[in-house]
Design a protein around this motif. Structure first.
Motif, PDB file in Angstrom:
ATOM      1  N   PRO A   1       7.554  14.789   2.456  1.00 17.70           N
ATOM      2  CA  PRO A   1       7.251  15.698   1.349  1.00 17.70           C
ATOM      3  C   PRO A   1       5.917  15.381   0.706  1.00 17.70           C
ATOM      4  O   PRO A   1       5.368  14.282   0.881  1.00 17.70           O
ATOM      5  N   LYS A   2       5.388  16.339  -0.036  1.00 17.89           N
ATOM      6  CA  LYS A   2       4.209  16.064  -0.841  1.00 17.89           C
ATOM      7  C   LYS A   2       4.583  15.085  -1.952  1.00 17.89           C
ATOM      8  O   LYS A   2       5.741  15.000  -2.369  1.00 17.89           O
ATOM      9  N   VAL A   3       3.588  14.350  -2.420  1.00 17.52           N
ATOM     10  CA  VAL A   3       3.855  13.333  -3.433  1.00 17.52           C
ATOM     11  C   VAL A   3       2.764  13.396  -4.503  1.00 17.52           C
ATOM     12  O   VAL A   3       1.579  13.551  -4.192  1.00 17.52           O
ATOM     13  N   GLU A   4       3.164  13.282  -5.741  1.00 13.71           N
ATOM     14  CA  GLU A   4       2.215  13.207  -6.849  1.00 13.71           C
ATOM     15  C   GLU A   4       1.874  11.744  -7.088  1.00 13.71           C
ATOM     16  O   GLU A   4       2.759  10.916  -7.345  1.00 13.71           O
ATOM     17  N   PRO A   5       0.600  11.361  -6.973  1.00 18.15           N
ATOM     18  CA  PRO A   5       0.239   9.952  -7.156  1.00 18.15           C
ATOM     19  C   PRO A   5       0.706   9.414  -8.509  1.00 18.15           C
ATOM     20  O   PRO A   5       0.518  10.057  -9.542  1.00 18.15           O
ATOM     21  N   MET A   6       1.307   8.249  -8.460  1.00 17.63           N
ATOM     22  CA  MET A   6       1.814   7.609  -9.680  1.00 17.63           C
ATOM     23  C   MET A   6       0.737   6.694 -10.257  1.00 17.63           C
ATOM     24  O   MET A   6       0.888   5.469 -10.314  1.00 17.63           O
ATOM     25  N   ILE A   7      -0.372   7.293 -10.664  1.00 17.02           N
ATOM     26  CA  ILE A   7      -1.512   6.523 -11.163  1.00 17.02           C
ATOM     27  C   ILE A   7      -1.547   6.604 -12.683  1.00 17.02           C
ATOM     28  O   ILE A   7      -1.617   7.688 -13.251  1.00 17.02           O
ATOM     29  N   GLU A   8      -1.491   5.461 -13.320  1.00 14.74           N
ATOM     30  CA  GLU A   8      -1.651   5.373 -14.768  1.00 14.74           C
ATOM     31  C   GLU A   8      -2.870   4.519 -15.071  1.00 14.74           C
ATOM     32  O   GLU A   8      -3.220   3.622 -14.304  1.00 14.74           O
ATOM     33  N   GLY A   9      -3.500   4.793 -16.196  1.00 19.24           N
ATOM     34  CA  GLY A   9      -4.696   4.051 -16.552  1.00 19.24           C
ATOM     35  C   GLY A   9      -4.429   2.563 -16.696  1.00 19.24           C
ATOM     36  O   GLY A   9      -3.345   2.148 -17.110  1.00 19.24           O
ATOM     37  N   GLY A  10      -5.423   1.763 -16.345  1.00 17.22           N
ATOM     38  CA  GLY A  10      -5.270   0.328 -16.483  1.00 17.22           C
ATOM     39  C   GLY A  10      -5.978  -0.431 -15.386  1.00 17.22           C
ATOM     40  O   GLY A  10      -6.848   0.105 -14.689  1.00 17.22           O
ATOM     41  N   THR A  11      -5.593  -1.680 -15.206  1.00 16.34           N
ATOM     42  CA  THR A  11      -6.229  -2.559 -14.228  1.00 16.34           C
ATOM     43  C   THR A  11      -5.181  -3.438 -13.571  1.00 16.34           C
ATOM     44  O   THR A  11      -4.267  -3.930 -14.240  1.00 16.34           O
ATOM     45  N   THR A  12      -5.300  -3.608 -12.277  1.00 17.63           N
ATOM     46  CA  THR A  12      -4.462  -4.543 -11.528  1.00 17.63           C
ATOM     47  C   THR A  12      -5.382  -5.544 -10.848  1.00 17.63           C
ATOM     48  O   THR A  12      -6.286  -5.156 -10.108  1.00 17.63           O
ATOM     49  N   VAL A  13      -5.182  -6.811 -11.122  1.00 20.98           N
ATOM     50  CA  VAL A  13      -6.003  -7.863 -10.522  1.00 20.98           C
ATOM     51  C   VAL A  13      -5.191  -8.588  -9.454  1.00 20.98           C
ATOM     52  O   VAL A  13      -4.071  -9.025  -9.699  1.00 20.98           O
ATOM     53  N   VAL A  14      -5.764  -8.675  -8.258  1.00 21.46           N
ATOM     54  CA  VAL A  14      -5.164  -9.442  -7.165  1.00 21.46           C
ATOM     55  C   VAL A  14      -6.019 -10.686  -6.973  1.00 21.46           C
ATOM     56  O   VAL A  14      -7.186 -10.597  -6.566  1.00 21.46           O
ATOM     57  N   ASP A  15      -5.459 -11.825  -7.276  1.00 16.28           N
ATOM     58  CA  ASP A  15      -6.203 -13.075  -7.189  1.00 16.28           C
ATOM     59  C   ASP A  15      -6.532 -13.393  -5.734  1.00 16.28           C
ATOM     60  O   ASP A  15      -5.654 -13.433  -4.871  1.00 16.28           O
ATOM     61  N   PHE A  16      -7.838 -13.594  -5.456  1.00 19.53           N
ATOM     62  CA  PHE A  16      -8.277 -13.853  -4.087  1.00 19.53           C
ATOM     63  C   PHE A  16      -9.548 -14.677  -4.146  1.00 19.53           C
ATOM     64  O   PHE A  16     -10.466 -14.375  -4.901  1.00 19.53           O
ATOM     65  N   GLU A  17      -9.595 -15.718  -3.328  1.00 18.74           N
ATOM     66  CA  GLU A  17     -10.720 -16.644  -3.362  1.00 18.74           C
ATOM     67  C   GLU A  17     -11.924 -16.032  -2.651  1.00 18.74           C
ATOM     68  O   GLU A  17     -11.997 -16.003  -1.424  1.00 18.74           O
ATOM     69  N   THR A  18     -12.871 -15.522  -3.443  1.00 15.87           N
ATOM     70  CA  THR A  18     -14.077 -14.908  -2.911  1.00 15.87           C
ATOM     71  C   THR A  18     -15.136 -14.884  -4.005  1.00 15.87           C
ATOM     72  O   THR A  18     -14.794 -14.757  -5.197  1.00 15.87           O
ATOM     73  N   PRO A  19     -16.416 -15.024  -3.660  1.00 16.39           N
ATOM     74  CA  PRO A  19     -17.468 -15.025  -4.687  1.00 16.39           C
ATOM     75  C   PRO A  19     -17.756 -13.648  -5.253  1.00 16.39           C
ATOM     76  O   PRO A  19     -18.441 -13.530  -6.263  1.00 16.39           O
ATOM     77  N   GLN A  20     -17.243 -12.619  -4.606  1.00 14.70           N
ATOM     78  CA  GLN A  20     -17.524 -11.254  -5.050  1.00 14.70           C
ATOM     79  C   GLN A  20     -16.230 -10.462  -5.115  1.00 14.70           C
ATOM     80  O   GLN A  20     -15.446 -10.457  -4.164  1.00 14.70           O
ATOM     81  N   SER A  21     -16.013  -9.776  -6.219  1.00 12.42           N
ATOM     82  CA  SER A  21     -14.810  -8.971  -6.371  1.00 12.42           C
ATOM     83  C   SER A  21     -15.028  -7.566  -5.835  1.00 12.42           C
ATOM     84  O   SER A  21     -16.125  -7.011  -5.935  1.00 12.42           O
ATOM     85  N   VAL A  22     -13.970  -6.996  -5.295  1.00 16.31           N
ATOM     86  CA  VAL A  22     -13.944  -5.601  -4.852  1.00 16.31           C
ATOM     87  C   VAL A  22     -13.046  -4.832  -5.802  1.00 16.31           C
ATOM     88  O   VAL A  22     -11.936  -5.274  -6.108  1.00 16.31           O
ATOM     89  N   ALA A  23     -13.532  -3.694  -6.273  1.00 19.35           N
ATOM     90  CA  ALA A  23     -12.723  -2.860  -7.160  1.00 19.35           C
ATOM     91  C   ALA A  23     -12.580  -1.471  -6.550  1.00 19.35           C
ATOM     92  O   ALA A  23     -13.572  -0.792  -6.264  1.00 19.35           O
ATOM     93  N   LEU A  24     -11.342  -1.057  -6.327  1.00 22.79           N
ATOM     94  CA  LEU A  24     -11.026   0.309  -5.896  1.00 22.79           C
ATOM     95  C   LEU A  24     -10.430   1.015  -7.098  1.00 22.79           C
ATOM     96  O   LEU A  24      -9.526   0.493  -7.745  1.00 22.79           O
ATOM     97  N   PHE A  25     -10.968   2.193  -7.419  1.00 24.51           N
ATOM     98  CA  PHE A  25     -10.482   2.865  -8.620  1.00 24.51           C
ATOM     99  C   PHE A  25     -10.131   4.313  -8.318  1.00 24.51           C
ATOM    100  O   PHE A  25     -10.639   4.909  -7.357  1.00 24.51           O
TER     101      PHE A  25
END
Length: 436
Positions: free
Chosen positions: A239-263
């Motif tokens: 079926p079609k789905v309505e994205p369950m996106i609410e405003g805010g931030t989710t941080v995934v801890d990962f050892e790297t000198p540069q962060s990637v942000a998908l928004f």
């Protein structure tokens, strides 16, 4: 990164009107299979694109990764030919086949010389209709898939994509990994692959584009040879789905000198009357140009990143408005803040008349022609069908873009853009950025 081809297709389609010789014909075989054709007899060469709607979305719930693994095995032997024999046959014919699958479709690309037409079609027919799925080949390709999953688990971009998808789409196929998980892939059997093949390669979901040295009569015969013995239909689409996106931030801890942000936030459907206004809005905001607002504000003025972009992720079953940026751990917080500000500015102010004109100029083909060749055009023909465009689209597309007014874009900006609903998934060690 969440994969989406429509933005690329729209750019390619914008270039098509510059090719005056592009004349798309609809061809229906005696067996009732329809394809779109552009005849081009100047070179003895044919490009063929075939897509089956559904792709990896048709995986059974407990068999995630079956369609992906099955697709990877289609060039590993068919009919009387094992994997090596199949490879030798394609090489001897100077023919190339490739097979791919994603959440939208399972696709087949074929390129062959007209002097080898019959032999190439026969070889492709066996790959489509009579794959061997030999156990040794299954284990070899399974190992390749598992290796890819292991690599993806350490790739910040893939981690961000999977985290965002799971948040936005839950247990819908769009929310789970199309390649499967190590556990699900390891458990797949040959019978699972045969079932996936039967469910995906069906006639009532097939779309075909052909370009080159081939007549409508030849194409009609080719369609029946390749596809007429496939099942008529398969299981229901998800079926079609309505994205369950609410405003805010989710941080995934990962050892790297540069962060990637998908928004991302909620999006707009391809068949929405305001879609072209949204395309122009996105082009101004972050559509890939160095002149986009996000590039100017995040990169040029502040030096926070090498690149930042946004895109309309409008798909068959769900729609989102997405973007991505990477920056040093100590600067990603500032980059996010600037993007939020630009999102809010576009929502409240829209764009300027000059920005609109520049976006129209780009999208209607003033930029150099970037897409050409039989293979590219064949892919475009299938892409048009995948998103339900009419056959005359290439002739009317620029006119549709030009008809969009500044008031249209400003209204759509106010209605579509949702600064408070914009969510960032950040993978890395971001300083001063926490999950909300």
């Amino acid at each position: 990164m969440i994969r989406f081809a429509t933005a690329l297709f729209l750019g390619a389609a914008a270039a098509l009107p510059a090719r005056a010789e592009v004349d798309i014909q609809s061809v229906t075989s005696d067996g009732g299979i329809t394809a779109w054709l552009v005849e081009e007899h100047s070179l003895p060469f044919v490009a063929l694109e075939i897509a089956f709607r559904g792709g990896t979305s048709l995986d059974a719930v407990d068999k995630r990764g079956a369609v992906n693994l099955m697709t990877g095995l289609l060039e590993e032997g068919s009919g009387d030919l094992g994997a090596r024999g199949f490879a030798r046959a394609t090489e001897a014919l100077a023919t190339s086949f490739s097979f791919d699958a994603n959440a939208q479709e399972m696709s087949i690309s074929a390129r062959f010389l007209t002097e080898n037409f019959d032999a190439s079609v026969a070889l492709l027919r066996d790959a489509i209709q009579a794959p061997r799925f030999d156990e040794a080949d299954i284990e070899r390709v399974r190992a390749q898939v598992l290796s890819g999953l292991s690599f993806a688990a350490k790739d910040p971009n893939e981690i961000a994509s999977k985290t965002f998808a799971a948040m936005a789409y839950g247990d819908h196929p769009y929310g789970t990994a199309e390649e499967g998980t190590p556990e699900s892939v390891a458990a797949l059997t040959r019978d699972d692959l045969l079932e996936a093949h039967k469910n995906v390669l069906v006639r009532d979901r097939v779309l075909v584009g052909a370009v080159g040295d081939i007549t409508p009569e030849q194409l009609g015969e080719l369609l029946d040879v390749l596809l007429s013995d496939l099942p008529e239909s398969g299981p229901m689409m998800p079926p079609k789905v309505e994205p369950m996106i609410e405003g805010g931030t989710t941080v995934v801890d990962f050892e790297t000198p540069q962060s990637v942000a998908l928004f991302g936030q909620r999006g707009i459907a391809l068949d929405d009357p305001d879609y072209f206004a949204a395309v122009l809005l996105n082009q101004v905001l972050g559509g890939g140009s160095f002149e986009s607002r996000l590039m100017q504000e995040v990169r040029e003025k502040r030096g926070l990143t090498y690149g930042v972009y946004s895109y309309l992720a409008s798909r068959d079953l769900a729609n989102a408005f997405m973007g991505q940026v990477s920056s040093g751990n100590d600067r990603i917080g500032e980059a996010i803040s600037v993007i939020r500000d630009e999102w809010r500015r576009a929502a409240s102010e829209g764009i300027t008349a000059q920005e609109l004109q520049d976006a129209k100029t780009y999208l209607t083909g003033a930029y150099p022609l970037r897409f050409d060749g039989n293979g590219t055009i064949a892919g475009i023909l299938v892409g048009m069908q995948l998103i339900n465009l009419d056959i005359d689209y290439v002739k009317t597309r620029n006119e549709r873009v030009e008809k969009v007014t500044l008031d249209d874009v400003r209204r759509v900006a106010g209605e579509l853009m949702d600064p408070d609903g914009l969510h960032f998934v950040v993978v890395g060690k971001p300083v001063g950025v926490v999950s909300e």
